[in-house]
Design an enzyme around this catalytic site. Sequence first.
Site, PDB file in Angstrom:
ATOM      1  N   ARG A 235       0.870  -1.176   0.000  1.00 27.59           N
ATOM      2  CA  ARG A 235       0.000   0.000   0.000  1.00 27.59           C
ATOM      3  C   ARG A 235       0.905   1.224   0.000  1.00 27.59           C
ATOM      4  O   ARG A 235       2.056   1.169   0.445  1.00 27.59           O
ATOM      5  CB  ARG A 235      -0.899   0.016   1.233  1.00 27.59           C
ATOM      6  CG  ARG A 235      -1.834  -1.188   1.344  1.00 27.59           C
ATOM      7  CD  ARG A 235      -2.634  -1.140   2.633  1.00 27.59           C
ATOM      8  NE  ARG A 235      -3.556  -2.260   2.728  1.00 27.59           N
ATOM      9  CZ  ARG A 235      -3.273  -3.445   3.274  1.00 27.59           C
ATOM     10  NH1 ARG A 235      -2.048  -3.649   3.796  1.00 27.59           N
ATOM     11  NH2 ARG A 235      -4.174  -4.404   3.330  1.00 27.59           N
TER      12      ARG A 235
ATOM     13  N   LYS B 112      -2.124  -2.540   7.449  1.00 26.16           N
ATOM     14  CA  LYS B 112      -3.520  -2.358   7.839  1.00 26.16           C
ATOM     15  C   LYS B 112      -3.900  -3.325   8.953  1.00 26.16           C
ATOM     16  O   LYS B 112      -3.494  -4.485   8.952  1.00 26.16           O
ATOM     17  CB  LYS B 112      -4.412  -2.590   6.613  1.00 26.16           C
ATOM     18  CG  LYS B 112      -5.866  -2.241   6.809  1.00 26.16           C
ATOM     19  CD  LYS B 112      -6.624  -2.407   5.503  1.00 26.16           C
ATOM     20  CE  LYS B 112      -8.089  -2.033   5.654  1.00 26.16           C
ATOM     21  NZ  LYS B 112      -8.830  -2.177   4.376  1.00 26.16           N
TER      22      LYS B 112
ATOM     23  N   ARG C 246      -0.929  -2.371  -6.714  1.00 24.39           N
ATOM     24  CA  ARG C 246      -1.123  -3.490  -5.768  1.00 24.39           C
ATOM     25  C   ARG C 246      -2.113  -4.496  -6.354  1.00 24.39           C
ATOM     26  O   ARG C 246      -1.897  -5.710  -6.276  1.00 24.39           O
ATOM     27  CB  ARG C 246      -1.634  -2.919  -4.447  1.00 24.39           C
ATOM     28  CG  ARG C 246      -1.948  -3.945  -3.367  1.00 24.39           C
ATOM     29  CD  ARG C 246      -2.304  -3.196  -2.079  1.00 24.39           C
ATOM     30  NE  ARG C 246      -3.039  -4.011  -1.132  1.00 24.39           N
ATOM     31  CZ  ARG C 246      -2.478  -4.810  -0.238  1.00 24.39           C
ATOM     32  NH1 ARG C 246      -1.156  -4.913  -0.177  1.00 24.39           N
ATOM     33  NH2 ARG C 246      -3.222  -5.498   0.605  1.00 24.39           N
TER      34      ARG C 246
ATOM     35  N   HIS D  71      -3.890  -9.892   3.169  1.00 29.66           N
ATOM     36  CA  HIS D  71      -5.348  -9.999   3.180  1.00 29.66           C
ATOM     37  C   HIS D  71      -5.791 -10.862   4.362  1.00 29.66           C
ATOM     38  O   HIS D  71      -5.260 -11.949   4.576  1.00 29.66           O
ATOM     39  CB  HIS D  71      -5.852 -10.646   1.883  1.00 29.66           C
ATOM     40  CG  HIS D  71      -5.749  -9.749   0.698  1.00 29.66           C
ATOM     41  ND1 HIS D  71      -5.676 -10.234  -0.600  1.00 29.66           N
ATOM     42  CD2 HIS D  71      -5.704  -8.394   0.594  1.00 29.66           C
ATOM     43  CE1 HIS D  71      -5.590  -9.217  -1.435  1.00 29.66           C
ATOM     44  NE2 HIS D  71      -5.602  -8.097  -0.744  1.00 29.66           N
TER      45      HIS D  71
END
Length: 291
Positions: free
Chosen positions: A152, A178, A245, A268
């Site tokens: 990111r 994240k 990405r 993820h």
Amino acid sequence: MVSGDRARSPAPEAKKAAPVTADDLLLRTWLHNRSENTRRAYERDVRDLLAYVGRPLVEIGLADLQGWFDSMAGASDATRRRKLSAAKSLLAYAAGTGALTQNAGAAFRLERGRDTLNERILSREQVLAMIEGEGEPRRKALLDVLYRMGLRISEACALRWRDVTRRQQGGVASVFGKGNKTRAVQVPAKLFKQLVALRVENGPDAPVVPGHDGRPLSHDAAHRIVKRAARRAGLSGAVSAHWLRHAHASHALDNNAPVHVVQATLGHASLATTTRYSHVREGDGSANYLD
């Protein structure tokens, strides 16, 4: 009066700090321990709602949410959904803590939108046109990091040399991303060599992708670099760092990378998120297996 002396004007009164409202306190606790980028984005979205309504959160009803959502008709579907999601999250939190007697967002129903991810995936040729078209080594390195490591934009800007460990083939970066999660991301040998050549100081806090002054690259500067690269390559003005990405995930899966490896690289939380990048390859499809 002695020459040169002047009558002194009264000292200006110190500016009083704006009072902290109940909404401010609620926002502060709701955003506590979230990442800087998340805090900034969520607060901006909620402030937009408050500005539209013109009343505190305790007075917001379903009609206010619906009116605010309708007022964003000119924005993209993704933007409207993101803003609504932030508002609904805050209202649910406020109701759960007892700050609000009712959750106006609970009654707001929104149908699932069409999945447009495929529209934001660049071909390998398009990505290479962006990267190879950039002649400045530092900017080119940023584009390579975003694509080849699948980071990111905030992760690329925050990466320091203390986070990178040299390996026999390239290196491994410890990426804090994240959800306040840390993951290990491979740095290909060619890219590692490229990044080492850019290093301006040996301290552990030196940025892996420095700005023009050797200091960490700002989010806005990185955004501009990507936009200019896309424009030079003749691509849509909507292209952003996140498209690189997306391309990383799509191209890796197309080249038969195990889906769990791609999931781990991108960070993820759900395997379902990663599998969205899988595509039907030319000449292949489930219809071939029916007869």
